[in-house]
Scaffold this active site. Sequence first.
Site, PDB file in Angstrom:
ATOM      1  N   HIS A 149     -10.289 -11.616  12.545  1.00 33.81           N
ATOM      2  CA  HIS A 149      -8.859 -11.493  12.262  1.00 33.81           C
ATOM      3  C   HIS A 149      -8.607 -10.459  11.186  1.00 33.81           C
ATOM      4  CE1 HIS A 149      -8.038 -13.288   8.296  1.00 33.81           C
ATOM      5  NE2 HIS A 149      -9.126 -13.989   8.517  1.00 33.81           N
ATOM      6  N   CYS A 150      -7.370  -9.978  11.160  1.00 33.91           N
ATOM      7  CA  CYS A 150      -6.912  -9.065  10.120  1.00 33.91           C
ATOM      8  C   CYS A 150      -5.507  -9.518   9.741  1.00 33.91           C
ATOM      9  CB  CYS A 150      -6.952  -7.612  10.611  1.00 33.91           C
ATOM     10  SG  CYS A 150      -5.938  -7.302  12.066  1.00 33.91           S
ATOM     11  N   LYS A 151      -4.648  -8.580   9.366  1.00 31.58           N
ATOM     12  CA  LYS A 151      -3.300  -8.976   8.973  1.00 31.58           C
ATOM     13  C   LYS A 151      -2.445  -9.332  10.186  1.00 31.58           C
ATOM     14  CE  LYS A 151       0.758  -7.518   6.378  1.00 31.58           C
ATOM     15  NZ  LYS A 151       1.410  -6.447   5.628  1.00 31.58           N
ATOM     16  N   ILE A 176      -3.677 -13.108  10.159  1.00 33.97           N
ATOM     17  CA  ILE A 176      -3.458 -14.100   9.096  1.00 33.97           C
ATOM     18  C   ILE A 176      -1.973 -14.285   8.828  1.00 33.97           C
ATOM     19  CG2 ILE A 176      -3.620 -12.509   7.121  1.00 33.97           C
ATOM     20  CD1 ILE A 176      -5.431 -14.921   5.890  1.00 33.97           C
TER      21      ILE A 176
END
Length: 99
Positions: free
Chosen positions: A64-66, A93
């Site tokens: 995951h990232c932003k 996230i």
Amino acid sequence: MNDITPAELKERQQQNQTPVIIDVREPWEYEETHIDGSQNIPLGELPGKIEDLEDLKHQEIVVHCKGGGRSATAKALLQQHGFDKVRNLLGGITAYNAG
């Protein structure tokens, strides 16, 4: 494998069935907020860390990232190296924290 929703990941965490979670954001982003138990490997460093992750090749991994862009790249990179159970956290996230 299909990608995973924040709700599905949270449910798995509550059932103590948490997959390996890799956060591909930068360290300063990770410090601001992160998913408990995740490991931070920034996307730019991921190609050099593939060998270190070899033991996870056949385990479920959630990247995951932003918001989902960098982690989609990370998912593709891991799959190219034979990781066969990689899932992207839909919405990143941002979505995870909003839920």
